[in-house]
Design an enzyme around this catalytic site. Structure first.
Site, PDB file in Angstrom:
ATOM      1  N   ALA A  64       0.702  -0.904   0.137  1.00 32.08           N
ATOM      2  CA  ALA A  64      -0.221  -0.001   0.135  1.00 32.08           C
ATOM      3  C   ALA A  64       1.012   1.067  -0.777  1.00 32.08           C
ATOM      4  O   ALA A  64       2.102   1.404   0.388  1.00 32.08           O
ATOM      5  CB  ALA A  64      -1.156  -0.074   1.453  1.00 32.08           C
ATOM      6  N   GLY A 110       0.418  -4.876   0.775  1.00 34.20           N
ATOM      7  CA  GLY A 110      -0.611  -5.018  -0.435  1.00 34.20           C
ATOM      8  C   GLY A 110      -0.583  -5.527  -1.242  1.00 34.20           C
ATOM      9  O   GLY A 110      -1.228  -6.707  -1.520  1.00 34.20           O
ATOM     10  N   GLU A 113      -0.988  -9.220  -0.584  1.00 35.09           N
ATOM     11  CA  GLU A 113      -2.344  -9.582   0.008  1.00 35.09           C
ATOM     12  C   GLU A 113      -3.329  -9.646  -1.390  1.00 35.09           C
ATOM     13  O   GLU A 113      -4.009 -10.651  -1.339  1.00 35.09           O
ATOM     14  CB  GLU A 113      -2.735  -8.138   0.598  1.00 35.09           C
ATOM     15  CG  GLU A 113      -2.372  -8.685   2.343  1.00 35.09           C
ATOM     16  CD  GLU A 113      -2.438  -7.364   2.984  1.00 35.09           C
ATOM     17  OE1 GLU A 113      -1.627  -6.359   2.588  1.00 35.09           O
ATOM     18  OE2 GLU A 113      -3.559  -7.511   4.363  1.00 35.09           O
ATOM     19  N   GLU A 133       4.324  -5.528   7.561  1.00 32.61           N
ATOM     20  CA  GLU A 133       3.248  -4.663   8.392  1.00 32.61           C
ATOM     21  C   GLU A 133       3.845  -4.328   9.545  1.00 32.61           C
ATOM     22  O   GLU A 133       3.695  -2.362   9.733  1.00 32.61           O
ATOM     23  CB  GLU A 133       1.885  -4.478   8.492  1.00 32.61           C
ATOM     24  CG  GLU A 133       1.397  -4.378   7.011  1.00 32.61           C
ATOM     25  CD  GLU A 133       1.169  -5.345   5.992  1.00 32.61           C
ATOM     26  OE1 GLU A 133       2.320  -6.088   5.633  1.00 32.61           O
ATOM     27  OE2 GLU A 133       0.463  -5.441   4.573  1.00 32.61           O
TER      28      GLU A 133
HETATM   29  N1  COA Z   1       4.783   3.761  -0.370  1.00 36.10           N
HETATM   30  C1  COA Z   1       5.031   4.494  -1.453  1.00 36.10           C
HETATM   31  N2  COA Z   1       5.889   3.968  -1.711  1.00 36.10           N
HETATM   32  C2  COA Z   1       7.059   3.156  -1.784  1.00 36.10           C
HETATM   33  C3  COA Z   1       6.352   2.037  -1.671  1.00 36.10           C
HETATM   34  C4  COA Z   1       5.872   2.386  -0.405  1.00 36.10           C
HETATM   35  N3  COA Z   1       5.145   0.876  -0.428  1.00 36.10           N
HETATM   36  N4  COA Z   1       7.514   1.460  -2.164  1.00 36.10           N
HETATM   37  C5  COA Z   1       8.683   1.692  -2.750  1.00 36.10           C
HETATM   38  N5  COA Z   1       8.490   2.648  -2.515  1.00 36.10           N
HETATM   39  C6  COA Z   1       8.709   4.036  -3.380  1.00 36.10           C
HETATM   40  C7  COA Z   1       9.658   4.391  -2.707  1.00 36.10           C
HETATM   41  O1  COA Z   1       9.388   5.194  -1.772  1.00 36.10           O
HETATM   42  C8  COA Z   1      10.909   5.656  -3.730  1.00 36.10           C
HETATM   43  O2  COA Z   1      10.164   6.400  -4.548  1.00 36.10           O
HETATM   44  P1  COA Z   1      10.681   7.727  -4.291  1.00 36.10           P
HETATM   45  O3  COA Z   1      12.252   7.270  -5.545  1.00 36.10           O
HETATM   46  O4  COA Z   1      10.743   8.725  -4.895  1.00 36.10           O
HETATM   47  O5  COA Z   1      11.709   7.859  -3.399  1.00 36.10           O
HETATM   48  C9  COA Z   1      10.491   4.027  -5.279  1.00 36.10           C
HETATM   49  O6  COA Z   1       9.710   3.537  -4.647  1.00 36.10           O
HETATM   50  C10 COA Z   1      12.099   3.385  -4.871  1.00 36.10           C
HETATM   51  O7  COA Z   1      12.081   2.107  -3.730  1.00 36.10           O
HETATM   52  P2  COA Z   1      12.867   1.850  -3.171  1.00 36.10           P
HETATM   53  O8  COA Z   1      12.728   2.066  -1.627  1.00 36.10           O
HETATM   54  O9  COA Z   1      14.520   3.085  -3.586  1.00 36.10           O
HETATM   55  O10 COA Z   1      13.904   1.322  -4.033  1.00 36.10           O
HETATM   56  P3  COA Z   1      14.931   0.492  -3.250  1.00 36.10           P
HETATM   57  O11 COA Z   1      15.297  -0.528  -4.485  1.00 36.10           O
HETATM   58  O12 COA Z   1      15.403   0.700  -1.932  1.00 36.10           O
HETATM   59  O13 COA Z   1      13.826  -1.036  -2.451  1.00 36.10           O
HETATM   60  C11 COA Z   1      11.654  -1.716  -1.367  1.00 36.10           C
HETATM   61  C12 COA Z   1      13.020  -1.381  -2.521  1.00 36.10           C
HETATM   62  C13 COA Z   1      10.678  -2.789  -1.690  1.00 36.10           C
HETATM   63  C14 COA Z   1      12.555  -3.055  -0.716  1.00 36.10           C
HETATM   64  C15 COA Z   1      11.732  -0.797  -0.562  1.00 36.10           C
HETATM   65  O14 COA Z   1      11.145   0.007  -1.182  1.00 36.10           O
HETATM   66  C16 COA Z   1      10.670  -0.564   0.364  1.00 36.10           C
HETATM   67  O15 COA Z   1      10.560  -1.510   1.683  1.00 36.10           O
HETATM   68  N6  COA Z   1       9.249  -0.335   0.239  1.00 36.10           N
HETATM   69  C17 COA Z   1       8.159  -0.426   1.147  1.00 36.10           C
HETATM   70  C18 COA Z   1       7.243  -2.080   1.258  1.00 36.10           C
HETATM   71  C19 COA Z   1       6.896  -1.770   3.090  1.00 36.10           C
HETATM   72  O16 COA Z   1       6.826  -2.333   3.288  1.00 36.10           O
HETATM   73  N7  COA Z   1       5.761  -2.194   2.540  1.00 36.10           N
HETATM   74  C20 COA Z   1       4.260  -2.534   2.877  1.00 36.10           C
HETATM   75  C21 COA Z   1       3.840  -1.114   2.667  1.00 36.10           C
HETATM   76  S1  COA Z   1       1.954  -1.328   3.752  1.00 36.10           S
END
Ligand code: COA
Length: 255
Positions: A64, A110, A113, A133
């Protein structure tokens, strides 16, 4: 639609979540568009199977959109989960047309999910999935606490949820969370091949089978009774006449 792409070819609708710069994170608009897309494929007579995937090589859906709910109150949080579940995740699960999740990279929160709401999952070998989460101080809110234990058992689900960790595609396969693991290049062709096998069968019977299987997971509904009802109703369908007649005439059924 701004955040998703829909292509219909050979009776397969491919819905691609298309926010690669945000790793296809599900914001409010994307959820609304996906909900509309599921309605559209449900009503489109030309569509027999749906493939759901993410744009780019990195992510199916990274969760999400955290930026949208970071300042929510408890009431807003509850509403977010309720609306999401009702408008999208339950709709995916109960769609009468098979929905295959092609998990092409990260499927987190999400995103996992959503993949779990689909009828089954195929992953590329670079996929990594998890429910992170609790690392954010919340719990899964789009059905993850229910569907993950259903799919992989309570103990493994508890560990995944509590550690907030990611598992790789091979582990997801060994858990039964994804049915097959293939290379990225083979992901969509594999889904299409399976869709081809599905499309040889009665779409009406497949819709009834989805209903009967899902009924077993709904509190207060007796899945065996639903099966009896759906089984009986099959006998009144044109597909049943065609299927049984074709068998007796030693020809392939045309559904
Ligand atoms: N919500 C909002 N933005 C998200 C996102 C999310 N769940 N997941 C990734 N993004 C965005 C990042 O903020 C970044 O945006 P920016 O370039 O404007 O800063 C972009 O997507 C790329 O992500 P980034 O974190 O730079 O890539 P990465 O390769 O370093 O890491 C992940 C990849 C998946 C490990 C990392 O993005 C992450 O941990 N995301 C969140 C996962 C999460 O907790 N999801 C559950 C939500 S309830």
């Amino acid at each position: 639609m701004e955040n998703i792409l829909i292509a219909v070819e050979n009776r397969i609708a491919t819905i691609t979540i298309n926010r690669p710069s945000k790793l296809n994170a599900l914001n409010k608009a994307t959820i609304a568009e996906l909900s509309q897309a599921i309605d559209d494929v449900e009503n489109n007579q030309k569509v027999r199977v749906v493939i759901l995937t993410g744009s780019g090589e990195k992510a199916f859906v990274a969760g999400a959109d955290i930026s949208e709910f970071a300042d929510f109150s408890p009431e807003q949080g509850k509403e977010l989960a309720r609306l999401g579940q009702e408008s999208l995740f339950d709709k995916v699960e109960n769609c009468s047309k098979p929905i295959i999740a092609a998990v092409n990279g990260f499927a987190l929160g999400g995103g996992l999910e959503l993949a779990m709401a689909a009828h089954f999952r195929i992953a590329s070998d670079n996929a990594r999935v998890g429910l992170p989460e609790v690392s954010l101080g919340v719990i899964p809110g789009y059905g993850g606490t229910q569907r993950l234990p259903q799919l992989i058992g309570k103990g493994r689900a508890m560990e995944m949820i509590m550690t907030a960790g990611m598992i790789d595609a091979a582990t997801a396969h060994s858990y039964g969370l994804v049915n097959h693991v293939v290379t990225s290049e083979e992901l969509i062709p594999t889904c299409e091949k399976i869709a081809g096998k599905i499309m040889k069968n009665s779409p009406v019977a497949i819709g009834a089978a989805i209903d009967a299987v899902n009924a077993g997971y709904v509190d207060g509904i007796n899945g065996y009774q639903t099966e009896i009802d759906c089984f009986g109703a099959s006998f009144g369908t044109d597909d049943f006449k065609e299927g049984t007649t074709a068998f007796l005439e030693k020809r392939k059924a045309q559904f």
